[in-house]
Design a protein around this motif. Sequence first.
Motif, mmCIF file in Angstrom:
data_model
loop_
_atom_site.group_PDB
_atom_site.id
_atom_site.type_symbol
_atom_site.label_atom_id
_atom_site.label_comp_id
_atom_site.label_asym_id
_atom_site.label_seq_id
_atom_site.Cartn_x
_atom_site.Cartn_y
_atom_site.Cartn_z
ATOM 1 N N SER A 18 38.199 41.853 45.964
ATOM 2 C CA SER A 18 37.124 41.831 46.950
ATOM 3 C C SER A 18 35.773 42.081 46.277
ATOM 4 O O SER A 18 34.750 41.545 46.703
ATOM 5 C CB SER A 18 37.386 42.846 48.071
ATOM 6 N N LEU A 19 35.774 42.904 45.229
ATOM 7 C CA LEU A 19 34.518 43.130 44.501
ATOM 8 C C LEU A 19 34.135 41.910 43.667
ATOM 9 O O LEU A 19 32.983 41.489 43.650
ATOM 10 C CB LEU A 19 34.705 44.309 43.532
ATOM 11 N N ALA A 20 35.137 41.363 42.974
ATOM 12 C CA ALA A 20 34.849 40.293 42.016
ATOM 13 C C ALA A 20 34.266 39.060 42.690
ATOM 14 O O ALA A 20 33.377 38.421 42.139
ATOM 15 C CB ALA A 20 36.123 39.931 41.243
ATOM 16 N N VAL A 21 34.747 38.756 43.900
ATOM 17 C CA VAL A 21 34.214 37.549 44.543
ATOM 18 C C VAL A 21 32.726 37.695 44.854
ATOM 19 O O VAL A 21 32.004 36.706 44.925
ATOM 20 C CB VAL A 21 34.992 37.150 45.831
ATOM 21 N N THR A 22 32.266 38.945 45.014
ATOM 22 C CA THR A 22 30.826 39.125 45.238
ATOM 23 C C THR A 22 30.047 39.098 43.926
ATOM 24 O O THR A 22 28.838 38.902 43.932
ATOM 25 C CB THR A 22 30.523 40.473 45.939
ATOM 26 N N PRO B 20 25.994 24.321 40.883
ATOM 27 C CA PRO B 20 26.786 24.370 42.127
ATOM 28 C C PRO B 20 27.693 25.605 42.114
ATOM 29 O O PRO B 20 28.051 26.086 41.042
ATOM 30 C CB PRO B 20 27.609 23.080 42.068
ATOM 31 N N PRO B 21 28.061 26.113 43.299
ATOM 32 C CA PRO B 21 28.967 27.267 43.336
ATOM 33 C C PRO B 21 30.308 26.919 42.687
ATOM 34 O O PRO B 21 30.702 25.751 42.682
ATOM 35 C CB PRO B 21 29.153 27.541 44.825
ATOM 36 N N ALA B 22 30.964 27.931 42.134
ATOM 37 C CA ALA B 22 32.259 27.697 41.503
ATOM 38 C C ALA B 22 33.261 27.255 42.557
ATOM 39 O O ALA B 22 33.232 27.739 43.685
ATOM 40 C CB ALA B 22 32.735 28.976 40.822
ATOM 41 N N ALA B 28 39.880 31.612 41.825
ATOM 42 C CA ALA B 28 41.223 32.196 41.928
ATOM 43 C C ALA B 28 41.869 32.298 40.548
ATOM 44 O O ALA B 28 42.471 33.314 40.185
ATOM 45 C CB ALA B 28 42.091 31.345 42.863
ATOM 46 N N ARG B 29 41.700 31.255 39.768
ATOM 47 C CA ARG B 29 42.276 31.214 38.423
ATOM 48 C C ARG B 29 41.654 32.300 37.534
ATOM 49 O O ARG B 29 42.344 33.023 36.810
ATOM 50 C CB ARG B 29 42.031 29.818 37.830
ATOM 51 N N THR B 34 42.091 37.398 34.788
ATOM 52 C CA THR B 34 41.513 38.714 34.491
ATOM 53 C C THR B 34 42.535 39.827 34.708
ATOM 54 O O THR B 34 42.627 40.758 33.912
ATOM 55 C CB THR B 34 40.286 38.969 35.396
ATOM 56 N N MET B 35 43.301 39.695 35.794
ATOM 57 C CA MET B 35 44.196 40.793 36.157
ATOM 58 C C MET B 35 45.578 40.695 35.526
ATOM 59 O O MET B 35 46.361 41.628 35.639
ATOM 60 C CB MET B 35 44.324 40.867 37.677
ATOM 61 N N SER B 36 45.852 39.562 34.873
ATOM 62 C CA SER B 36 47.178 39.456 34.274
ATOM 63 C C SER B 36 47.233 40.356 33.045
ATOM 64 O O SER B 36 46.280 40.437 32.288
ATOM 65 C CB SER B 36 47.484 38.012 33.901
ATOM 66 N N PRO B 37 48.354 41.056 32.873
ATOM 67 C CA PRO B 37 48.441 41.982 31.737
ATOM 68 C C PRO B 37 48.418 41.225 30.418
ATOM 69 O O PRO B 37 48.719 40.038 30.381
ATOM 70 C CB PRO B 37 49.774 42.692 31.952
ATOM 71 N N ASP B 38 48.047 41.937 29.370
ATOM 72 C CA ASP B 38 48.033 41.390 28.014
ATOM 73 C C ASP B 38 47.116 40.189 27.891
ATOM 74 O O ASP B 38 47.334 39.307 27.081
ATOM 75 C CB ASP B 38 49.439 40.955 27.555
#
Lengths: 186, 210
Positions: A18-22, B20-22, B28-29, B34-38
Amino acid sequence: MRPVAEVVDDARRERFESLAVTLIEPLRRYLARRADPTTADDVLAETLLVCWRRLEELPGDPLPWAYRVAANCLANARRGVRRQERLAAKVAVVDPPASVVPGPGDTEAPDLDAALAALRDEDAELLRLWAWEQLTPAEIAEVLDITPNAASIRLHRAREKLRAELGARKGDRPAGHEESDEGSRS
Amino acid sequence: MNDDQLRELMSSRDPAASLPPARPERVARLLEDTMSPDVQTPADQRQEADPRRRTPLTWVLAAAAVLVIAGVGFFALNGGEGRQPTATPPSSEAPRTVLHLTAPPPTQGRCAMVTARLLGNQDSAFDGTVTAIDGRSVTLEVSHWYRGGDQDLVVVEAPDPEMQALIQSVTFDQGGRYLVSATDGIVTVCGFSAAYSDDLAAIYAEAFGA
């Protein structure tokens, strides 16, 4: 029942999402203004990773903090590129992108790019943060890790310098261009 | 031209105005990566891919680009002595930027425990590899700045006895990787600057962020 660690992990992921999207859009713009597209992508990913790892440290308004992280990552990327250039004698790839090409109606606009380029880097960056990122002096202070008071004073001076540079450039124009009103009055 | 007009003029030349906006799938990718470990950051990759080979020209350039930033003394020992700063800003023309640091004078002071809080007070900190050592100086090539610089090289210089003491306390070895911190141009010894280890790297990361 699921293990507690997993539940905590899910909550953390949700909070980050929720933070990152902002943060993503402002950061993309910040980087697009200061780096080529490939470097901007790399540094964006790196900046988000720092935000993810230090999620618990993010302040209430995380954007200035995130800009600061991005600035550090970008400085490291630039240093890396300088090293590559020296070793491989390549052309620079972390040049700031060219400003918007002036349209037909802009030909009379003062030469802002040259005026900005004539300022010290620190002053030009303050002005970019103010005009492009639309930050307040307090937010600029956080990005640059200085006091809000110092940010206000420096921003004020940087604006004065930019005005002086723009004025000087107007003055350089061919005789009669600016002064034509005065001439026709007499 | 008032402030609003000035801001408007600058905004009209915003290089990101046409960005343009992403796309949502890209966002999502990015989040998933970013959150995937390693996950390997671009910085990690750069660091690992960092070529160790250096040409003689590199050293000529390094010598040509000497910029001195030495300073007034504080370090994490009792009895650190002051030095006069002589600082010049990095030059954009210099092919390689160099930060000069000095060693603290030898002292009988006792060492404080290395903590992120104490380390966080240092004004510069980096991760680097020793590329040259002689009696009076140690040259390190910086792979990552935690704080306080963007120079490519750091040269630690000191008169002989002090350099010997520094080399002993930090045990700089040719080709070794080190985590080094400094304040006011003086390297912090006493375990605050030392050969790279995961433990010390974790303290550096905690003190300075990434």
